[in-house]
Design a protein around this motif. Structure first.
Motif, mmCIF file in Angstrom:
data_model
loop_
_atom_site.group_PDB
_atom_site.id
_atom_site.type_symbol
_atom_site.label_atom_id
_atom_site.label_comp_id
_atom_site.label_asym_id
_atom_site.label_seq_id
_atom_site.Cartn_x
_atom_site.Cartn_y
_atom_site.Cartn_z
ATOM 1 N N VAL A 42 -8.063 -3.512 -9.258
ATOM 2 C CA VAL A 42 -6.994 -4.484 -8.969
ATOM 3 C C VAL A 42 -6.735 -4.612 -7.471
ATOM 4 N N GLY A 43 -7.600 -4.001 -6.660
ATOM 5 C CA GLY A 43 -7.485 -4.174 -5.213
ATOM 6 C C GLY A 43 -6.523 -3.228 -4.534
ATOM 7 N N ARG A 44 -6.058 -2.212 -5.231
ATOM 8 C CA ARG A 44 -5.167 -1.234 -4.596
ATOM 9 C C ARG A 44 -6.038 -0.127 -3.993
ATOM 10 N N ASP A 45 -6.856 -0.566 -2.998
ATOM 11 C CA ASP A 45 -7.891 0.307 -2.452
ATOM 12 C C ASP A 45 -7.311 1.507 -1.707
ATOM 13 N N ARG A 46 -6.240 1.299 -0.982
ATOM 14 C CA ARG A 46 -5.679 2.391 -0.208
ATOM 15 C C ARG A 46 -5.182 3.514 -1.126
ATOM 16 N N GLU A 47 -4.517 3.133 -2.217
ATOM 17 C CA GLU A 47 -4.034 4.140 -3.164
ATOM 18 C C GLU A 47 -5.209 4.886 -3.794
ATOM 19 N N ALA A 48 -6.279 4.141 -4.094
ATOM 20 C CA ALA A 48 -7.459 4.784 -4.671
ATOM 21 C C ALA A 48 -8.060 5.779 -3.678
ATOM 22 N N ALA A 49 -8.139 5.354 -2.415
ATOM 23 C CA ALA A 49 -8.705 6.242 -1.391
ATOM 24 C C ALA A 49 -7.875 7.507 -1.248
#
Length: 649
Positions: A331-338
């Protein structure tokens, strides 16, 4: 306040029993039954010691009456109470005492259940190897007795222990357990429910979804059979039902039967309205998120992971953590995933050293116990694969030495006998150490996979410092994999008795120079390094350049590691028949009594220093196979001084 409430519950139970007559006014089997009812009424009061005291009165009265069945029931209830309190060390002590009593009175079903409690207490206190050993001994004992329940429970525990070691072996053990339990359904019906649960979990781990579906169907049929026969408590059966629905849903999701999986999860939600168990709710939300991802509804998947994220424990169920990371990326929440992947990496990295240390401490304890039993149990070694390997090694060495002179053959066979004796003493620690390192390959691989997904995600925008951090983590993971491989290769070669071919005629100074370069010690800023040479350094040595350099490099690495600040010196001295390479440091030093112990495998005199404890072992092994040796000079008191001796010819 809690004590008052618990006392009130206890008092209410006593009054309830008193309606049929107080315990003090009862005799014989009626009094024993009253004790049993009182314990059952108060076992969840929270006052464990109080209820255990009632159990003791129950057991004592049963002894007076000579009623063995009620005494057995009272002793089993003590184990159940301590198990539910999760006091694992107390459980182990109690279970060993009750196991001995059950064996004395030949109460075999209770005997093997008490043994199972011992194994579980070892597992819950992170003593994996001890638990596995107990389970294997239990299986052997039950095999001699031809006791089906004992064998079934032993295989079940072996399967559970292998959950974190080898899923395929776990499945094999659990399959044996289920097949044995089906032979005794009246005795093992509840144990069979547990076996189905563990088997479904393992098959899910290895993604064998067709077989998992078959197991879940058997599980459901067995559950329905119990309901029809016993009509147990609704709450208890709801828990069993919900667990079965959860793993059925997981197998259906893995098989892409999404509509059927949705029905199973809907049934779980209905049951959970009555149960409201946080653990089962967490599991249900994990499977719901997985189903949503399969259906392509990534927003719904993230919503489910948001629900279970507050309960997400980094020590438990890594699948849920990875699933949340994938959903966040989708869903594009890349920073949280990182950040999540980074947290997983740091947590795993911080716990790795602690886990390895705990495993090695346990192995050391087992090793000391084995030494005491070695004389009487050497021929009964359970490590069949190791025995076969050693026999093959003996055969190959025998065939090789047969082509040599008879005197040389006798000498080498004597050396082989000594080597085998040493190998028997250290084999268990060595094998399990390699298993632990091999298991850790997955950690850096998961990190590489996670960051690769981040970097290749569409429209990914990262700051320069974030990119640098990711690059650093990728590099660290790559280096870690390389390091693990090198450590495994060196460890496997440490106890080799094979002579290293000496085909190089090289100056001693050349060996020293290459070792200094490989160690990189001259680039260290926290110590001063000196290479002291003279005309003797130009003397040629008939040796193997690569192996001699490696041994000397390990000595330099050891000196650098244990010298926080100060000086490391390397010098060369010529003897009539040998060349001595002397490595001195001004570090923490080594007690004289440890002069030989430090060359044993996995020895770390100071646990606060990093390392695997095999460097000196490998270095001495190489030197001896080159015809030389490495010793610690105990007369040196300024730090540590190691002398590597190599023959000139």
């Amino acid at each position: 306040m809690r004590r008052v409430v618990c006392f009130a519950i206890t008092l209410l139970a006593v009054l309830t029993i008193g309606a049929a007559g107080p315990i003090t006014g009862l005799t014989g089997e009626k009094k024993l039954k009253a004790y049993e009812n009182l314990v059952n009424e108060t076992e969840w009061s929270g006052e464990v010691n109080t209820v255990l005291s009632i159990c003791d009165e129950w057991i004592q009265y049963a002894q007076q009456e000579g009623n063995l069945a009620y005494e057995e029931a009272g002793r089993n209830k003590r184990l159940t109470l301590i198990y539910n309190s999760e006091d694992w060390l107390r459980l182990e002590k109690e279970a060993r005492e009750q196991k001995d009593w059950m064996e004395k009175h030949e109460l075999w079903d209770s005997f093997y259940k008490a043994w199972r409690d011992i194994i579980e207490s070892c597992s819950y206190t992170s003593r994996t190897q001890t638990a596995l050993r107990e389970a294997e001994q239990m299986q052997e004992y039950a095999q001699k007795q031809d006791n089906t329940l004992g064998r079934a429970l032993a295989y079940q525990q072996i399967g559970v222990i292998y959950d974190n070691i080898d899923h395929q072996q776990s499945v094999k053990a659990l399959d044996r357990s289920i097949r044995l339990m089906k032979e005794i359904p009246d005795v093992a019906k509840n144990e069979l429910l547990s076996a189905y649960f563990y088997m479904a979990q393992e098959l899910d781990q290895i993604q064998d979804y067709p077989r998992e579906l078959a197991i879940c169907k058997e599980w459901r049929q067995h559950l329905e059979h119990i309901k029809a026969m016993e009509k147990p408590g609704i709450g208890k059966m709801n828990v069993y039902d919900m667990e079965q629905h959860l793993w059925y849903a997981s197998a259906l999701i893995g098989s892409d039967s999404l509509a059927a999986a949705a029905k199973e999860l809907a049934a779980c939600e209905q049951l959970n309205e009555q149960i409201k168990d946080p653990y089962l709710t967490y599991q249900m939300q994990v499977h719901q998120a997985r189903l949503a991802m399969k259906e392509g509804d990534t927003k719904k998947a993230v919503a489910y992971t948001d629900l279970y994220e507050p309960m997400m424990d980094l020590d438990w169920w890594p699948m849920a953590q990875r699933q949340r990371g994938e959903a966040l990326l989708a869903v594009g929440r890349d920073r949280e995933a990182a950040l999540l992947y980074q947290k997983m990496y740091l947590h795993k990295d911080s716990t790795f050293s602690k886990d390895v240390r705990m495993q090695l401490d346990e192995l050391n304890t087992l090793f000391q116990v084995d030494e005491l039993r070695m004389k009487g149990q050497l021929e009964r070694s359970r490590f069949v694969i190791l025995i076969i390997g050693l026999l093959l090694l003996v055969l190959l060495l025998f065939m090789y030495f047969r082509h040599r002179a008879a005197k040389r053959l006798a000498q080498k066979n004597q050396e082989l006998m000594i080597a085998n004796a040493r190998a028997e003493e250290s084999s268990k620690m060595k094998t399990n150490f390699i298993q632990q390192i091999s298991h850790e390959f997955r950690t850096p691989l998961n990190i590489l996979n996670g960051f690769t997904q981040i970097l290749t995600a569409p429209d990914m925008v990262l700051q320069a410092d974030e990119k640098a951090d990711i690059q650093k983590r990728i590099s660290e993971s790559t280096d870690r994999i390389t390091g693990l491989v090198n450590k495994m290769l060196e460890l496997s070669d440490a106890n080799s008795q094979q002579v290293i071919e000496r085909n190089d005629n090289i100056a001693a100074l050349a060996i020293a120079t290459q070792a200094v370069e490989h160690a990189g010690i001259q680039q260290d800023t926290h110590i001063k390094f000196l290479l002291q040479t003279d005309a003797q350094a130009e003397t040629n040595v008939h040796t193997n350049l690569r192996s001699a350099t490696r041994a000397l490099t390990l000595l330099l690495d050891n000196a650098r590691k244990f010298t926080k600040e100060g000086e490391v010196r390397l010098s060369i001295q010529q003897q009539p028949q040998t060349i001595d390479f002397i490595v001195e440091d001004t570090g923490i030093g080594i007690p004289a009594k440890e002069a030989e112990h430090i060359f044993d495998e996995f020895v770390q005199l100071d646990e606060y220093y990093d390392g695997t404890g095999i460097g000196l072992t490998v270095a001495r092994s190489i030197a001896r196979r080159l015809g030389g040796d490495i010793v610690l000079d105990t007369s040196y008191t300024g730090g540590a001084r190691f002398v590597m001796t190599l023959p000139k010819e």
